[in-house]
Motif scaffolding. Structure first.
Motif, PDB file in Angstrom:
ATOM      1  N   ARG A 261       0.816  -1.213   0.000  1.00 52.73           N
ATOM      2  CA  ARG A 261       0.000   0.000   0.000  1.00 52.73           C
ATOM      3  C   ARG A 261       0.856   1.273   0.000  1.00 52.73           C
ATOM      4  N   SER A 262       0.246   2.356  -0.449  1.00 47.65           N
ATOM      5  CA  SER A 262       0.872   3.684  -0.426  1.00 47.65           C
ATOM      6  C   SER A 262       2.173   3.735  -1.224  1.00 47.65           C
ATOM      7  N   THR A 263       2.194   3.065  -2.373  1.00 47.83           N
ATOM      8  CA  THR A 263       3.354   3.152  -3.266  1.00 47.83           C
ATOM      9  C   THR A 263       2.962   3.729  -4.622  1.00 47.83           C
ATOM     10  N   LEU A 264       1.763   4.273  -4.744  1.00 48.28           N
ATOM     11  CA  LEU A 264       1.304   4.869  -5.989  1.00 48.28           C
ATOM     12  C   LEU A 264       1.800   6.299  -6.096  1.00 48.28           C
ATOM     13  N   TYR A 265       1.786   6.840  -7.332  1.00 47.61           N
ATOM     14  CA  TYR A 265       2.218   8.223  -7.529  1.00 47.61           C
ATOM     15  C   TYR A 265       1.826   8.698  -8.917  1.00 47.61           C
ATOM     16  N   GLU A 266       1.909  10.016  -9.100  1.00 49.55           N
ATOM     17  CA  GLU A 266       1.842  10.654 -10.415  1.00 49.55           C
ATOM     18  C   GLU A 266       2.726  11.896 -10.362  1.00 49.55           C
ATOM     19  N   ALA A 267       3.500  12.135 -11.422  1.00 54.92           N
ATOM     20  CA  ALA A 267       4.428  13.272 -11.423  1.00 54.92           C
ATOM     21  C   ALA A 267       4.550  13.864 -12.813  1.00 54.92           C
ATOM     22  N   THR A 268       4.608  15.197 -12.871  1.00 53.94           N
ATOM     23  CA  THR A 268       4.813  15.940 -14.111  1.00 53.94           C
ATOM     24  C   THR A 268       5.964  16.924 -13.917  1.00 53.94           C
ATOM     25  N   ASN A 269       6.897  16.945 -14.872  1.00 54.09           N
ATOM     26  CA  ASN A 269       8.027  17.870 -14.823  1.00 54.09           C
ATOM     27  C   ASN A 269       8.216  18.531 -16.183  1.00 54.09           C
ATOM     28  N   HIS A 270       8.417  19.835 -16.163  1.00 56.04           N
ATOM     29  CA  HIS A 270       8.730  20.605 -17.371  1.00 56.04           C
ATOM     30  C   HIS A 270       9.940  21.488 -17.093  1.00 56.04           C
ATOM     31  N   ALA A 271      10.769  21.697 -18.105  1.00 56.24           N
ATOM     32  CA  ALA A 271      11.899  22.613 -17.975  1.00 56.24           C
ATOM     33  C   ALA A 271      12.222  23.206 -19.333  1.00 56.24           C
ATOM     34  N   ALA A 272      12.548  24.489 -19.346  1.00 56.79           N
ATOM     35  CA  ALA A 272      12.930  25.181 -20.573  1.00 56.79           C
ATOM     36  C   ALA A 272      14.199  25.985 -20.306  1.00 56.79           C
TER      37      ALA A 272
END
Length: 748
Positions: free
Chosen positions: A239-250
């Motif tokens: 349990r509690s190993t889920l995630y979502e991540a977004t990264n942007h760089a310019a």
């Protein structure tokens, strides 16, 4: 030592023996750059490149790792001396020679990001996706003063993909380029997508660079998500190993006549990330990073400067795993908010004093402000106030930690194979925080006692490095060094104040379930380290190479803990358990160990391609001087051996690797933190990649036998216990079971 660990030791030690029959051969040539354009030379990294204890993770190393993970810390899995301890799926924390987390200097492209969270859910390496990294430089011992202060461990220096520029038309060595935007404007880039079977993980990333001879505009973006993974040995959900991540760089850059000016902006949004070994979960992490940098080459040497600002807005509460199957909202559960800012500058000059002497001088300013508050949740039942009613709990009020560092460093080549490096550094640390308050009158006495004290603290820290190197011939190198390194306490170590069991359990980045509170009387940690490194190889350094590095560290005023009582806790089914209430406190400590690494080309055949073997082993032991108790998060002897084959196939290049990863049983644990023991394990992984022109295909299997094992530094499984699935709160978190992954990458 376990059988697996013994096999690893034997495998690494026998690398040069396996290579003797191949002395006339050479390792296959490797193109380490995926970019097709030149960039200005950087002459400011000579110390690191000459340091035997430095490890460089390149884009070539990152390519086979990216399909397996979105956690940039995992790129250091093969680095001698580095271990990782469990946290969220993209928030693992590095341990270098037994010194963890903030004891190490971590810099992202010139920005020293601080973990703005009482649980360190957003450590520096979590702010960049592996696909956006150009290089990672890791120094484990003999760290030059120019490579980081305010730390007692190693340095991890992450360089994002650098801006690249078009080679002037007609220049020597220039090659045809992809130029869809007209003459003088060229472009390069890549798009990648991946999947991971265990947890149903998916991800996509992209990179593009548009450039002329003088201007470059670059973008890096990545998105990934996964559900909870399953442990080995069956099909048990962790349990509690889920995630979502977004990264942007310019990045926008300008280069001309040896001068480069660049501005980089990075944005991160993590809407959720579970933490199996914490009482809380991340339910929002919004970060913006701005970095303006300059590099210039002159007749007298080189000059570098950058100014940065980093803002993190962080929110914690309970995900469904810890909240009866429903995500908590800001109106229930236990909402916790953090606003953290890092800003400052770095100045560095490298001065050529002659053909054999270099002088480096620098000045750095890193300022941090942090606020953490926990809004009230309201009433328990219809009339009874709950524990989190009725005022906002102010955990940190206007916390400030400002560091002004100044250093000077001299490198000298003496001839006859001898060279030296000496450096001195001073870091002035000013800290302060405002008054606090609790949810209700039950916290009034604690808050009043804290508020009555003077919160301002000033620390004058001094570092020194002295390294002597000897290269007697083309087959051996030796390096001996002494370092004194100092780290002042963090805001959380100094200013967290509540001894209430519920509030104290919200503090702590150790994954042990205990409750922590600060200590206004803390002194800085001072680490004195001696290290000797030897490296042996064939004359070309292409056939075989072995490196051995023992070290010893004595830490004055190591920030450990003192026992202050027990805290009763209950889970969803009413089962009760106990954890400890601990206060940060200074105690001297000792650590020693060694790193052993090697590689060898063992065969070159016309029909079956080239075979090579590589391996790494690490051992560290650490204890408190006053009572002999083991330090927390000390990894048992562990290592990895990899057999790799490369062959030309179907018009491209196929690379396959079989890997054995193993660790001995963890029996030396810190009793006061209730640290769990873990059994020895061995895990076999298999991976393959095929590159054809501008395409790359990756496929692999981790933990082929679906072995049930536990990361020795993974902490306890709070999530399972809270859900009532485990009757023992102090069971270790199970590692990931069999995982099949794959990726497709297209470059243009």
């Amino acid at each position: 030592m376990s059988r697996f660990a013994s096999c690893l030791v034997a495998g690494v030690c026998l690398l040069p023996v396996a290579a003797r029959a191949q002395q006339a051969a050479a390792l296959p040539p490797i193109d380490v750059s995926a970019d097709r354009f030149s960039r200005p030379a950087d002459d400011a990294s000579i110390v690191t490149r000459r340091n035997l204890d430095a490890s460089i993770v390149t884009r070539q190393d990152i390519a086979p790792m990216s399909p397996r993970t979105s956690d940039s810390a995992r790129l250091l899995d093969n680095t001698p001396g580095v271990s990782l301890y469990g946290a969220g799926a993209v928030s693992s924390l590095p341990v270098i020679h037994g010194l963890e987390d903030e004891r190490n200097n971590v810099v992202l492209g010139g920005v020293p990001v601080t973990a703005g969270c009482a649980n360190h859910m957003n450590p520096p390496l979590s702010y960049i996706d592996p696909a956006a990294i150009g290089e990672v430089e890791v120094l484990t011992v003999n760290v030059p003063v120019s490579k980081g202060g305010d730390s007692i461990g190693g340095s991890i220096l992450v360089t994002p993909r650098p801006p690249v520029f078009a080679t002037p038309a007609g220049a020597k060595g220039s090659a045809p380029v992809f130029a869809p935007f007209g003459r003088g404007v060229v472009a390069s880039g890549s798009v990648s997508t991946n999947f991971r079977s265990n947890g149903g993980g998916i991800g996509v990333s992209g990179h593009i660079n548009m450039a002329t001879e003088h201007f470059s505009l670059q973008y890096d973006g990545a998105w990934s998500k996964s559900g909870d993974y399953h442990a080995g040995g069956g099909d048990r959900l962790v349990r509690s190993t889920l995630y979502e991540a977004t990264n942007h760089a310019a990045t926008l850059a300008y280069a001309n006549d040896g001068q480069t000016l660049a501005f980089r902006y990075a944005y991160q949004w993590i809407p959720y990330q579970g933490f199996p070994n914490q009482w809380m979960d991340m339910m929002g992490n919004n970060a913006n990073t701005y970095d303006l940098s300059y590099k210039g080459a002159f007749g007298w040497g080189a000059f570098e400067a950058n100014a940065f600002y980093h803002l993190t807005q962080h929110y914690m509460n309970f995900l469904a795993d810890k909240n009866g199957g429903v995500d908590a909202t800001p109106a229930n559960g236990m909402p916790m908010y953090v606003n953290d800012q890092d800003y400052g500058y770095n100045l560095k000059a490298t001065i050529n004093l002659g053909a054999t002497d270099l002088l480096r001088v620098g000045n750095e300013l890193h300022m941090q402000t942090l606020n953490e508050w926990w809004p009230p949740v309201g009433m328990k039942g219809k009339f009874m106030p709950g524990m989190m009613c009725c005022s906002t709990f102010v955990n940190i009020n206007d916390g400030q930690r400002n560091v002004l560092g100044t250093y000077v460093e001299w490198e000298k080549r003496w001839g006859q194979g001898w060279s030296s490096l000496v450096g001195l550094r001073n870091d002035m640390v000013w800290m302060n925080a405002g008054d606090v308050q609790g949810y209700s009158m039950m916290y009034a006495a604690q808050a009043a006692a804290f508020n009555a004290r003077d919160h301002a603290r000033t620390f004058a820290d001094f570092d020194a490095t002295a390294v002597l190197r000897y290269n007697p011939d083309d087959t051996s190198q030796y390096e001996f060094g002494y370092t004194r390194k100092t780290r002042a306490p963090s805001i959380y170590e100094l200013y967290t104040w509540s001894t209430n069991g519920m509030a104290a359990r919200m503090i702590g980045w150790f994954g042990d379930g205990n409750g922590y509170y600060g200590n206004l009387n803390l002194n800085p940690e001072v680490a004195n380290t001696i290290a000797l490194t030897g490296q042996w190889s064939d004359p070309t350094r292409k056939i075989w190479q072995v490196k051995l590095g023992p070290y010893y560290t004595y830490v004055q005023d190591y920030i450990d803990v003192d026992y202050r009582g027990q805290i009763a806790v209950a889970n969803a089914v009413g089962a009760k358990s106990m954890v400890n209430l601990l206060q940060f406190a200074n105690h001297d400590a000792e650590l020693y160990g060694f790193d052993l690494a090697g590689r060898a080309l063992i065969a070159q055949t016309a029909d079956y391609g080239d075979f090579s073997i590589s391996g790494v082993i690490g051992y560290v032991r650490g204890w408190r001087v006053d009572n002999g108790a083991s330090l927390y998060h000390i990894m048992p002897v562990n290592g990895k051996v990899t057999l790799e084959n490369t062959i030309a196939l179907w018009g491209g290049r196929l690379t396959t690797a079989l890997e054995l990863q193993a660790a001995a049983a963890k029996t030396e644990v810190e009793i006061v933190r209730l640290e769990p023991t873990t059994p020895a394990y061995g895990v076999v992984n298999l991976r393959a990649s095929w590159e054809y022109r501008n395409l790359r295909f990756d496929l692999g299997v981790e933990n082929i036998a679906n072995v049930l094992y536990y990361n020795p530094l993974g902490g306890i499984d709070i999530a399972d216990w809270r859900a009532g699935a485990d009757s023992n709160l102090h069971s270790p978190v199970a590692a990931q079971g069999r995982n099949i992954y794959g990726a497709v990458t297209a470059r243009f």
